[in-house]
Motif scaffolding. Structure first.
Motif, mmCIF file in Angstrom:
data_model
loop_
_atom_site.group_PDB
_atom_site.id
_atom_site.type_symbol
_atom_site.label_atom_id
_atom_site.label_comp_id
_atom_site.label_asym_id
_atom_site.label_seq_id
_atom_site.Cartn_x
_atom_site.Cartn_y
_atom_site.Cartn_z
ATOM 1 N N ARG A 65 1.304 -1.059 -0.185
ATOM 2 C CA ARG A 65 -0.128 0.467 0.453
ATOM 3 C C ARG A 65 0.996 1.146 0.012
ATOM 4 N NH1 ARG A 65 -3.318 -3.290 3.825
ATOM 5 N NH2 ARG A 65 -4.680 -4.497 2.833
ATOM 6 N N GLU A 66 0.169 1.898 -0.726
ATOM 7 C CA GLU A 66 1.380 3.258 -0.852
ATOM 8 C C GLU A 66 2.613 3.189 -1.616
ATOM 9 O OE1 GLU A 66 2.155 4.106 2.857
ATOM 10 O OE2 GLU A 66 -0.194 4.019 4.091
ATOM 11 N N GLY A 67 2.428 2.021 -2.013
ATOM 12 C CA GLY A 67 3.678 2.174 -3.171
ATOM 13 C C GLY A 67 4.484 0.961 -3.288
ATOM 14 N N ASN A 68 5.626 0.764 -3.530
ATOM 15 C CA ASN A 68 6.934 -0.392 -3.189
ATOM 16 C C ASN A 68 7.840 0.151 -1.724
ATOM 17 O OD1 ASN A 68 8.899 0.932 -4.008
ATOM 18 N ND2 ASN A 68 7.945 1.546 -5.971
ATOM 19 N N SER A 69 8.344 -1.178 -1.559
ATOM 20 C CA SER A 69 9.346 -1.171 -0.575
ATOM 21 C C SER A 69 10.558 -0.706 -1.156
ATOM 22 C CB SER A 69 9.834 -2.738 -0.223
ATOM 23 O OG SER A 69 9.657 -3.622 -0.621
ATOM 24 N N TYR A 70 10.644 0.152 -2.302
ATOM 25 C CA TYR A 70 12.186 -0.010 -2.020
ATOM 26 C C TYR A 70 12.862 0.858 -1.356
ATOM 27 C CZ TYR A 70 11.470 -2.309 -6.634
ATOM 28 O OH TYR A 70 10.454 -3.119 -7.710
ATOM 29 N N ALA A 71 12.553 1.908 -0.668
ATOM 30 C CA ALA A 71 12.968 3.116 0.220
ATOM 31 C C ALA A 71 12.639 1.509 1.881
ATOM 32 C CB ALA A 71 11.359 3.574 0.436
ATOM 33 N N VAL A 72 12.299 1.272 1.075
ATOM 34 C CA VAL A 72 12.647 0.090 2.990
ATOM 35 C C VAL A 72 14.112 -1.066 2.498
ATOM 36 C CG1 VAL A 72 11.462 -1.676 4.833
ATOM 37 C CG2 VAL A 72 10.107 0.127 3.489
ATOM 38 N N ALA A 73 14.049 -1.114 1.894
ATOM 39 C CA ALA A 73 15.270 -2.175 1.156
ATOM 40 C C ALA A 73 16.248 -1.257 0.932
ATOM 41 C CB ALA A 73 15.277 -2.577 -0.402
ATOM 42 N N ASP A 74 15.803 0.613 0.981
ATOM 43 C CA ASP A 74 17.885 0.996 0.952
ATOM 44 C C ASP A 74 18.365 1.345 2.789
ATOM 45 O OD1 ASP A 74 17.154 1.079 -1.880
ATOM 46 O OD2 ASP A 74 16.260 2.829 -1.869
ATOM 47 N N VAL A 75 17.157 1.497 2.957
ATOM 48 C CA VAL A 75 17.130 1.643 4.560
ATOM 49 C C VAL A 75 17.758 0.450 5.571
ATOM 50 C CG1 VAL A 75 16.360 1.774 7.197
ATOM 51 C CG2 VAL A 75 15.665 3.184 4.767
ATOM 52 N N LEU A 76 17.362 -0.489 5.326
ATOM 53 C CA LEU A 76 17.586 -1.942 5.141
ATOM 54 C C LEU A 76 19.043 -2.348 4.957
ATOM 55 C CD1 LEU A 76 15.136 -4.223 4.762
ATOM 56 C CD2 LEU A 76 15.867 -3.955 6.995
ATOM 57 N N ALA A 77 19.965 -1.453 3.554
ATOM 58 C CA ALA A 77 20.786 -1.798 3.628
ATOM 59 C C ALA A 77 21.747 -1.500 4.211
ATOM 60 C CB ALA A 77 20.505 -1.840 1.546
ATOM 61 N N GLU A 78 21.262 0.369 3.975
ATOM 62 C CA GLU A 78 22.423 0.995 4.532
ATOM 63 C C GLU A 78 22.996 0.373 6.426
ATOM 64 O OE1 GLU A 78 20.891 5.425 5.366
ATOM 65 O OE2 GLU A 78 20.423 5.185 2.382
ATOM 66 N N ARG A 79 21.289 -0.004 6.622
ATOM 67 C CA ARG A 79 22.182 -0.868 8.347
ATOM 68 C C ARG A 79 22.404 -2.239 8.092
ATOM 69 N NH1 ARG A 79 16.261 -1.061 11.819
ATOM 70 N NH2 ARG A 79 18.394 -1.649 13.373
ATOM 71 N N GLY A 80 22.733 -2.779 7.127
ATOM 72 C CA GLY A 80 23.695 -4.049 6.968
ATOM 73 C C GLY A 80 22.800 -5.082 7.321
ATOM 74 N N ILE A 81 21.468 -4.913 7.460
ATOM 75 C CA ILE A 81 20.173 -5.636 7.178
ATOM 76 C C ILE A 81 20.158 -6.688 6.277
ATOM 77 C CG2 ILE A 81 18.522 -6.538 8.573
ATOM 78 C CD1 ILE A 81 18.495 -3.720 10.572
ATOM 79 N N PRO A 82 20.196 -7.940 6.275
ATOM 80 C CA PRO A 82 19.720 -8.520 4.937
ATOM 81 C C PRO A 82 18.524 -9.169 4.670
ATOM 82 C CG PRO A 82 20.801 -10.310 6.609
ATOM 83 C CD PRO A 82 20.151 -8.985 6.920
ATOM 84 N N PHE A 83 18.000 -8.244 3.505
ATOM 85 C CA PHE A 83 16.188 -8.856 3.735
ATOM 86 C C PHE A 83 15.949 -9.637 1.755
ATOM 87 C CE2 PHE A 83 17.944 -5.231 1.353
ATOM 88 C CZ PHE A 83 17.555 -4.996 -0.130
ATOM 89 N N VAL A 84 15.146 -10.023 1.631
ATOM 90 C CA VAL A 84 14.563 -11.195 0.739
ATOM 91 C C VAL A 84 13.241 -10.194 -0.306
ATOM 92 C CG1 VAL A 84 13.045 -12.616 2.232
ATOM 93 C CG2 VAL A 84 14.121 -12.949 0.021
ATOM 94 N N PHE A 85 12.723 -9.666 -1.266
ATOM 95 C CA PHE A 85 11.565 -9.285 -2.086
ATOM 96 C C PHE A 85 11.272 -10.357 -2.122
ATOM 97 C CE2 PHE A 85 14.618 -5.678 -3.563
ATOM 98 C CZ PHE A 85 14.268 -4.810 -2.484
ATOM 99 N N CYS A 86 9.978 -10.715 -2.046
ATOM 100 C CA CYS A 86 8.865 -10.893 -2.789
ATOM 101 C C CYS A 86 8.032 -10.635 -3.594
ATOM 102 C CB CYS A 86 8.212 -11.580 -0.912
ATOM 103 S SG CYS A 86 8.551 -12.990 -0.135
ATOM 104 N N SER A 87 8.031 -11.195 -5.127
ATOM 105 C CA SER A 87 7.812 -10.296 -6.239
ATOM 106 C C SER A 87 6.898 -10.924 -6.875
ATOM 107 C CB SER A 87 8.040 -9.217 -6.898
ATOM 108 O OG SER A 87 7.155 -9.078 -7.683
ATOM 109 N N GLY A 88 5.503 -10.938 -7.621
ATOM 110 C CA GLY A 88 5.521 -11.990 -8.659
ATOM 111 C C GLY A 88 5.683 -11.177 -9.755
ATOM 112 N N TYR A 89 6.749 -10.305 -10.065
ATOM 113 C CA TYR A 89 7.209 -10.176 -10.893
ATOM 114 C C TYR A 89 8.325 -10.283 -11.496
ATOM 115 C CZ TYR A 89 3.850 -6.226 -10.534
ATOM 116 O OH TYR A 89 2.513 -5.757 -10.014
#
Length: 126
Positions: A65-89
């Motif tokens: 909701r409200e868009g996409n999670s790329y900005a969230v990913a950017d924050v996590l990357a800056e903090r060195g926190i690993p993440f996985v994207f989930c997408s149908g694309y």
């Protein structure tokens, strides 16, 4: 395969706006002994948790909701926190700066999610 113990008592941020998927993620994380942070479905809440919460990894639905999670990913990357994207694309739909990140293709199984979470947490310091 990473040891299931790597997930015990680890905190995983969940950014997902589809309730049925949230339930699967929560069940999978709980079965692994991990603690769910969130889940959140809105960008503002996701950004706040990504910046401030004590977390070891994150599961990010690309479109929320409200868009996409790329900005969230950017924050996590800056903090060195690993993440996985989930997408149908397909990969081409991801922003270029994030195309090398781990990804789960929707629909994914609980087993695929478990393997990805263990991989993230196995590589995270904790």
């Amino acid at each position: 395969m990473v040891d299931r113990q790597s997930a015990k008592d680890r905190r995983v941020l969940v950014v997902e706006d589809e309730l049925l998927i949230v339930l699967v993620i929560e069940d999978t994380l709980t079965d692994l002994g991990a603690e769910v942070v969130g889940p959140v479905a809105h960008l503002d809440a996701a950004l706040r948790l990504a910046a401030e919460a004590s977390i070891d990894a994150a599961i990010l639905d690309v479109n929320i909701r409200e868009g996409n999670s790329y900005a969230v990913a950017d924050v996590l990357a800056e903090r060195g926190i690993p993440f996985v994207f989930c997408s149908g694309y397909s990969d081409w739909a991801l922003e270029e700066r994030h195309r090398d990140r781990p990804r789960l293709n929707k629909p994914y199984t609980s087993k695929e999610l478990e393997e990805q979470v263990l991989e993230l947490l196995g590589g995270a310091s904790g």
